[in-house]
Design an enzyme around this catalytic site. Structure first.
Site, PDB file in Angstrom:
ATOM      1  N   ASP A 299       0.868  -6.889  -3.033  1.00  5.68           N
ATOM      2  CA  ASP A 299       1.348  -5.664  -2.408  1.00  5.68           C
ATOM      3  C   ASP A 299       2.600  -5.149  -3.108  1.00  5.68           C
ATOM      4  OD1 ASP A 299      -0.638  -5.621  -0.533  1.00  5.68           O
ATOM      5  OD2 ASP A 299       0.590  -6.354   1.118  1.00  5.68           O
TER       6      ASP A 299
ATOM      7  N   LYS B 219       0.191  -0.719  -1.342  1.00  4.25           N
ATOM      8  CA  LYS B 219      -0.073   0.400  -0.449  1.00  4.25           C
ATOM      9  C   LYS B 219       1.248   0.721   0.233  1.00  4.25           C
ATOM     10  CE  LYS B 219      -4.090   0.543   1.689  1.00  4.25           C
ATOM     11  NZ  LYS B 219      -4.863   1.444   0.820  1.00  4.25           N
TER      12      LYS B 219
ATOM     13  N   MET C  53       6.014   0.550  10.305  1.00  2.36           N
ATOM     14  CA  MET C  53       5.725   1.810   9.614  1.00  2.36           C
ATOM     15  C   MET C  53       5.996   3.013  10.513  1.00  2.36           C
ATOM     16  SD  MET C  53       2.238   0.484   7.726  1.00  2.36           S
ATOM     17  CE  MET C  53       1.721  -0.504   9.145  1.00  2.36           C
TER      18      MET C  53
END
Length: 269
Positions: free
Chosen positions: A48, A69, A179
């Site tokens: 990641d 991502k 997030m």
């Protein structure tokens, strides 16, 4: 008399094995012993964007493939990641998919697991420490607290105002939003509309367990009114913790003092 022998069939090469390894919240020494051992043995590591360089130093022998991502940035499509995992497993014995935090929490591990299983490739999950637990540890405040917090919800952003998910979120004693930076004010507003008190304590932890870690405390009303907007560093990951279990965070002078500071300039921004 000449005897002809039929050609012997060549053994079929079995595909390798894929490990979905949790990298933990950031610091390289917070990966599990099993995860570190697998990194040291891996032929290929697909990692990641949030994995720290110190973590990748644990696998100098491996081919490194960035499949990060990141919210709001160009990133690898999930189907492409799935195909990469399958292709590498067919040509290498040990493949590690290194995922930030814990693979089984908001990491789309299910899609990777199902794709590998459908391709007949053996796969195993190695858990990691998720950011919510690391943030609670950093704050020195438990997510659960006798007489105050008996339930915890891990959430990714909110839905449209009035949706059942928001009421369900608000019913948990402690909430941790992953997030949620760009939607922080909206999340706070919707939680208040769903019944959370505007005075509910909020703690925000950014880049937890790394040298860039920062923390701040405020109320849900403050978050709704945009107090955190100028504090956030958009290039760094953060979690937002909401609930009475974090009441003492508001009294910590070092966190209050940070409320007026600007985020540090980052080369990655």
């Amino acid at each position: 008399m000449t005897t002809t022998h039929a050609p012997q069939s060549q053994p079929v090469q079995r595909p390798g094995k894929v490990y979905l390894v949790g990298a933990g919240p950031g610091a390289a020494d917070l990966i599990t012993l099993r995860g570190a051992r697998l990194l040291a043995q891996a032929d290929v590591v697909l990692h990641d964007a949030l994995v720290e360089p110190e973590m990748l130093a644990l696998c100098p022998q491996a081919k490194l493939v960035a499949v990060g991502k990141r919210c709001g940035k160009l990133s690898s499509a999930q189907q492409f990641i799935n195909k990469q995992l399958i292709d590498h497993a067919r040509t290498h014995a040990l493949v590690v998919r290194l995922k930030g935090g814990d693979p089984m929490l908001f990491g789309r591990a299910d899609e990777e697991l199902r794709a590998l299983e459908a391709a007949g490739i053996e796969v195993e999950v190695v858990p990691g420490i998720t950011a919510a637990l690391a943030s609670a540890a950093s704050l020195g405040r438990s997510l659960t607290l006798r007489g105050v917090s008996r339930s915890v919800a891990f959430v990714t952003q909110s839905r449209a105002p009035g949706s059942p998910e928001i009421a369900q979120d608000a019913s948990a004693d402690s909430l941790v939003y992953y997030m949620g930076r760009d939607a922080a004010a909206r999340i706070a507003s919707e939680l208040i509309e769903a019944g959370k008190s505007p005075g509910t304590p909020v703690a925000i932890v950014e880049s937890v367990t790394t040298s860039r870690e920062r923390r701040i405390g405020m109320t849900l009303a403050d978050l709704r009114d945009g107090v955190a907007v100028s504090w956030f560093d958009s290039s760094q990951p953060s979690v937002i913790l909401v609930g009475e279990a974090f009441a003492d965070v508001l009294a910590q002078p070092e966190l209050q003092a940070q409320a007026d500071t600007q985020p540090p300039v980052s080369a990655a921004a």
